[in-house]
Design an enzyme around this catalytic site. Structure first.
Site, PDB file in Angstrom:
ATOM      1  CG  ASN A   1      -0.318  -0.193   2.516  1.00 57.09           C
ATOM      2  OD1 ASN A   1       0.777  -0.745   2.611  1.00 57.09           O
ATOM      3  ND2 ASN A   1      -0.976   0.255   3.561  1.00 57.09           N
TER       4      ASN A   1
ATOM      5  CE  LYS B   1       8.406 -11.136  -0.727  1.00 58.10           C
ATOM      6  NZ  LYS B   1       7.356 -10.138  -1.090  1.00 58.10           N
ATOM      7  N   PRO B   2      10.308  -5.835  -1.741  1.00 53.58           N
ATOM      8  CG  PRO B   2      10.795  -4.558  -3.596  1.00 53.58           C
ATOM      9  CD  PRO B   2      11.265  -5.755  -2.842  1.00 53.58           C
TER      10      PRO B   2
ATOM     11  N   GLY C   1       2.756  -5.550   7.078  1.00 50.31           N
ATOM     12  CA  GLY C   1       1.817  -6.357   6.312  1.00 50.31           C
ATOM     13  C   GLY C   1       0.650  -6.806   7.162  1.00 50.31           C
ATOM     14  CB  SER C   2      -1.899  -9.370   6.553  1.00 50.25           C
ATOM     15  OG  SER C   2      -1.175 -10.592   6.443  1.00 50.25           O
TER      16      SER C   2
ATOM     17  CD  GLU D   1       2.428  -0.645  10.480  1.00 50.17           C
ATOM     18  OE1 GLU D   1       1.249  -0.805  10.889  1.00 50.17           O
ATOM     19  OE2 GLU D   1       2.713  -0.328   9.331  1.00 50.17           O
ATOM     20  CG  LEU D   2       1.607  -7.162  12.246  1.00 47.92           C
ATOM     21  CD1 LEU D   2       1.380  -8.348  13.181  1.00 47.92           C
ATOM     22  CD2 LEU D   2       2.276  -7.604  10.955  1.00 47.92           C
TER      23      LEU D   2
ATOM     24  CB  CYS E   1      -2.241  -0.349   8.909  1.00 49.84           C
ATOM     25  SG  CYS E   1      -0.880   0.819   9.077  1.00 49.84           S
TER      26      CYS E   1
ATOM     27  CD  GLU F   1      -6.425  -4.002   8.521  1.00 47.12           C
ATOM     28  OE1 GLU F   1      -5.830  -2.908   8.558  1.00 47.12           O
ATOM     29  OE2 GLU F   1      -5.810  -5.106   8.510  1.00 47.12           O
TER      30      GLU F   1
END
Length: 486
Positions: A153, A176-177, A228-229, A250-251, A284, A385
């Site tokens: 995002n 890693k993108p 990410g998730s 960071e989720l 997020c 979410e």
């Protein structure tokens, strides 16, 4: 580079092909156009990148903080120079409106600048010892090789958020993108090469879940920082246990947006819309639950609907677009399923609730800005979410009721409160269980702040001096200069 020429991996300061010759395609979420072909790294490719970072660390850790800072500032100059091209790349592969992509690059620059400015502020302590002639030295030293795994995002800002502090603290990195948005990261790799970073200090490998798994499993990687998730974060944490490496996660989030009876309604409505529909709700920290005091509820909803219906949804490259497409067909279908499930459970649809159709939308993944009324805490959409352009309204009786609903979540990242009541404001720090709270404003972190959450929103945190702290480790030295006595 044309769409038929595959983008290569960036390892040890240069572009490298993979012996496996596997590629994936990147398509525009706005119209389905092919944007490029990207190399899918194998386990052997990832190992090469890790080895390059490990070899580079031996000398990079010995460079002065000023030297590291100057290279980061040089990278910022190049990002600034290529701002328009980078913004177009972000918009084409991710789908956010061009003005939002430009804002993301501003934030990326701020994050790297903060890290560069504070490279010389990574300080330890000297503590009096417990013995005669002794001092205790507590030093801050780099970890070594760090793996940075980014979400789709914010393809530029998330890489900047990880590489800036990691390098400032003397670490080397393998980044890693996300496989949905790799082109921005590869464009940044070109600027990294041009800036003159030593080979191996920054490596960028593209591919899917296998790349992330290899990074996490490697014993040579000493810290993993991932955005990410929540589901992916829990898997990373479990996998990292085998090598006892540190993780920073960071989720997800399920931010409450509390509007009390004394709020400035116009300001609250505008902030609620921005906090929900910016980046098509794919943030997020997005406003996931709008909790409005009963005494102003009807007026708030009236103003909110009027504003939502004016949102310009369309081509993200157009100057007047306020909301672009979802990033993928799968993400669009997920959001629509959540909306339909909410309706089955009793929520009322006030606007939207469907995929947009027509010549401007059929080739892309566009979902109508959606508002649901009558949402209750028992509904799935109140707990899961959404990560999409769906605003859920809750009517609350008073501040206690708002706090109760807000805290009834497994997530604890961000929250919003609109009020000027001093009593309410004084209770935010103790009673609202979220890592960051926005008062009388829309979201958006500052580089000097601290972005962190509780519960299923992750571990650790990013940004500011507290985020920078995580990229170094402590060493304690008991230094005794007293002469030995008979």
């Amino acid at each position: 580079m044309t769409s038929s020429t595959p983008h290569l991996l960036f390892i040890n300061g240069d572009w490298q092909a993979s012996a496996a010759g596997r590629y994936s395609e990147v398509h525009s979420p706005a119209n389905g156009d092919l944007l490029g072909r990207v190399t899918e790294a194998t386990a052997a490719d990832v190992d090469l990148a890790i080895d390059a970072a490990e070899q580079a660390f031996a000398s990079w850790r010995l460079t002065t903080a000023l030297s590291r800072a100057n290279l980061l500032l040089k990278l910022n100059q190049l990002i600034e120079r290529d701002r328009d091209a980078l913004a177009h790349t972000i918009t084409r592969e991710m789908g956010k409106p061009l003005k939002e992509a430009q804002g993301e690059l501003n934030y990326c620059i701020d994050l790297i600048r903060f890290a560069a400015e504070n490279a010389r502020r990574i300080e330890g302590d000297i503590i009096p010892g417990s013995r005669s002639g002794e001092q205790i030295l507590i030093q801050r030293l780099p970890h070594g090789v760090i793996a940075g795994i980014a979400a789709w995002n914010f393809p530029a800002a998330l890489l900047g958020r990880k590489l800036g502090p990691a390098l400032a603290a003397g670490n080397t990195v393998v980044l890693k993108p996300h496989e949905l948005t790799p082109l921005t990261g590869l464009a940044l790799a070109g600027l990294i090469k041009e800036a003159g970073f030593p080979p191996g200090v920054i490596n960028i490998v593209t591919g899917g879940i296998e790349v992330g798994q290899r990074l996490v499993a490697s014993p040579k990687v000493k810290l993993v920082t991932m955005t990410g998730s929540t589901a992916a974060g829990k898997k990373i944490m479990a996998a990292a246990a085998d090598t006892l490496k540190e993780v920073r996660l960071e989720l997800g989030g399920k931010a409450p947006f509390i509007v009390m009876e004394d709020a400035d309604l116009d300001a609250a409505v505008e902030a609620a819309v921005k906090a929900r529909f910016q980046n098509a709700g794919q943030i997020c920290t997005s406003n996931e639950r709008t909790l409005v005091h009963a005494s102003i509820y009807d007026r708030f909803v009236e103003k909110l609907l009027a504003r939502v219906k004016t949102l310009k949804v369309g081509d993200p490259l157009a100057a007047d677009t306020e909301m672009g497409p979802k990033v993928s067909a799968g993400e669009l279908e997920k959001v629509d399923a959540m909306v339909q499930r909410a309706r089955q459970q009793g929520a009322r649809l006030l606007t939207g609730g469907e995929r947009l159709h027509g010549e401007a939308y059929d080739r892309g993944h566009y979902y109508a800005p959606t508002v649901l009324d009558g949402v209750t805490g028992e509904m799935d959409i109140a707990r899961q979410e959404v990560f999409g352009p769906v605003l859920s309204l809750f009517k609350v009786k008073d501040f206690e009721h708002a706090l109760q609903l807000a805290n009834a979540s497994d997530y604890g990242l961000s929250a919003y409160v609109f009020t000027n009541n001093l009593q309410y404001l004084m209770r935010l720090s103790t009673d609202l269980d979220f890592g960051e709270i926005y008062v009388n404003r829309e979201g958006g972190e500052a580089a000097q702040g601290f972005h962190h959450g509780y519960g299923d929103s992750g571990l650790g945190g990013e940004d500011g001096k507290y985020g920078l702290d995580a990229y170094s480790r402590h060493k304690t030295v008991y230094l005794n200069a007293a002469k030995a006595r008979d």
